[in-house]
Design a protein around this motif. Structure first.
Motif, PDB file in Angstrom:
ATOM      1  N   CYS A   1      -5.719  -2.820   0.151  1.00 14.71           N
ATOM      2  CA  CYS A   1      -4.750  -2.902   1.238  1.00 14.71           C
ATOM      3  C   CYS A   1      -5.309  -3.747   2.373  1.00 14.71           C
TER       4      CYS A   1
ATOM      5  N   CYS B   1      -5.108  -0.785   5.812  1.00 10.99           N
ATOM      6  CA  CYS B   1      -6.024   0.366   5.931  1.00 10.99           C
ATOM      7  C   CYS B   1      -7.211   0.273   4.976  1.00 10.99           C
TER       8      CYS B   1
ATOM      9  N   CYS C   1       0.836  -1.197   0.000  1.00 10.74           N
ATOM     10  CA  CYS C   1       0.000   0.000   0.000  1.00 10.74           C
ATOM     11  C   CYS C   1       0.875   1.253   0.000  1.00 10.74           C
TER      12      CYS C   1
ATOM     13  N   CYS D   1      -0.075   3.090   3.716  1.00  9.92           N
ATOM     14  CA  CYS D   1       0.372   2.599   5.037  1.00  9.92           C
ATOM     15  C   CYS D   1       1.456   1.534   4.949  1.00  9.92           C
TER      16      CYS D   1
HETATM   17 ZN   LIG Z   1      -2.843   0.672   3.493  1.00  7.58          ZN
END
Ligand SMILES: [Zn+2]
Length: 313
Positions: free
Chosen positions: A166, A169, A148, A151
């Motif tokens: 992801c 998140c 991702c 994050c």
């Molecule tokens: Zn993420």
């Protein structure tokens, strides 16, 4: 003011460039998590295999075939759990797979051939080239989007490879397309062609560059032309586009009106940049230029821009 639609020819110029003949129905509105498993379970599914930017093709004499059946796939070194469902062609699922063998390790009669050569050497018909283009871009995007950007957690493939999500998140990522402006700069009598150091001997082409964030196509044409050649551009006219998905480019072909003719070329990017008269350009198109100047390969959008201008009055 002339309305720029109904007086146009029905045959779009983009129809005549390489990689534009794809016929896959991507089923964009109807994809679900079941699409890929259903396609993999279909005995009529057809497979394309790519590894390291090269297409795998079966060679039979002079003929090459990039389409594989499930029975063939089952005995090849491919990564089935990274399969991508491209869509349906002629009612049959089309699936792209990453291969996991070095080109020289492939069993006969398989050959691994880079995507550009598959097209330049005419090893596949137009619908197949369109499928190859889609497969190459989606495989590259999925392979390069494993984490991702927000994050840093791992991402997972969704809806058969047209989306990644992801695991941390929940952010979603979608396949990218990178627009490139490619422009033939012209006056009423001459056109501007440049030569990159990595071009084959004698080849000259239209100038090109990536469109930057926050920029219109027209502004990118003006900026790139000025940066590379020192020529200022006035009016810009869109002509045609070409998917160039190696990995994610979309070439946007334009004509640019030169406001001056004094070249100040960026010699870090170009080896040479010159004006060519219409007569010379027609000789280049015909393959009879006295100085041995040659066109980009047929099917390249640059070749179509050059031909279109050379054939105009
Ligand atoms: Zn993420």
């Amino acid at each position: 003011m002339a309305f720029p639609l109904f007086d146009r020819p029905a045959d779009e110029p983009s129809r005549f460039v390489g990689f534009s003949g794809g016929r896959i129905d991507r089923l964009s509105e109807n994809r679900s998590e079941d699409s890929l498993p259903a396609a993999l379970a279909d005995p009529d599914a057809r497979y394309l295999i790519q590894a390291s930017g090269r297409m795998w093709l079966k060679q039979a004499g002079e003929a090459f075939d990039p389409w594989f059946a499930r029975t063939e796939i089952d005995v090849l070194p491919v990564v089935l759990d990274k399969a991508i469902f491209l869509g349906l062609q002629d009612g049959r699922p089309v699936i792209a797979l990453p291969g996991k063998a070095e080109p020289e390790a492939l069993p006969e009669p398989l050959k691994a051939i880079d995507n550009r050569s598959v097209y330049v050497q005419g090893l596949a018909d137009e619908p197949t080239l369109g499928a190859v283009a889609l497969a190459a871009s989606l495989l590259a995007w999925n392979a390069a989007t494993r984490f991702c950007g927000r994050c840093g957690s791992p991402t997972e493939m969704r809806i058969g490879g047209y989306k990644r999500k992801c695991t941390g998140c929940g952010a979603e990522s979608f396949p990218r397309t990178d627009p490139v402006a490619i422009m033939l700069t012209v006056t009423r009598e001459r056109c501007l062609l440049g030569r990159s150091p990595h071009f084959p001997p004698g080849m000259y082409s239209a100038l090109a560059g990536f469109i930057e964030p926050g920029e219109t196509i027209e502004d990118a044409v003006r900026r790139e032309t000025f940066e590379e050649s020192g020529i200022r551009i006035g009016r810009v006219a869109y002509h045609a586009s070409q998917p160039w998905p190696f990995p994610h480019s979309l070439m946007i072909g334009c004509f640019g009106e030169a406001l001056d003719e004094t070249i100040d070329a960026d010699l870090t990017e170009l080896e040479d940049c010159r004006w060519f008269t219409r007569e010379e350009t027609r000789a280049i198109v015909a393959g009879t230029h006295a100085g041995g100047v040659r066109m980009p390969p047929p099917g390249a959008i640059a070749a179509h821009l050059i031909k279109t201008w050379a054939g105009s009055d």
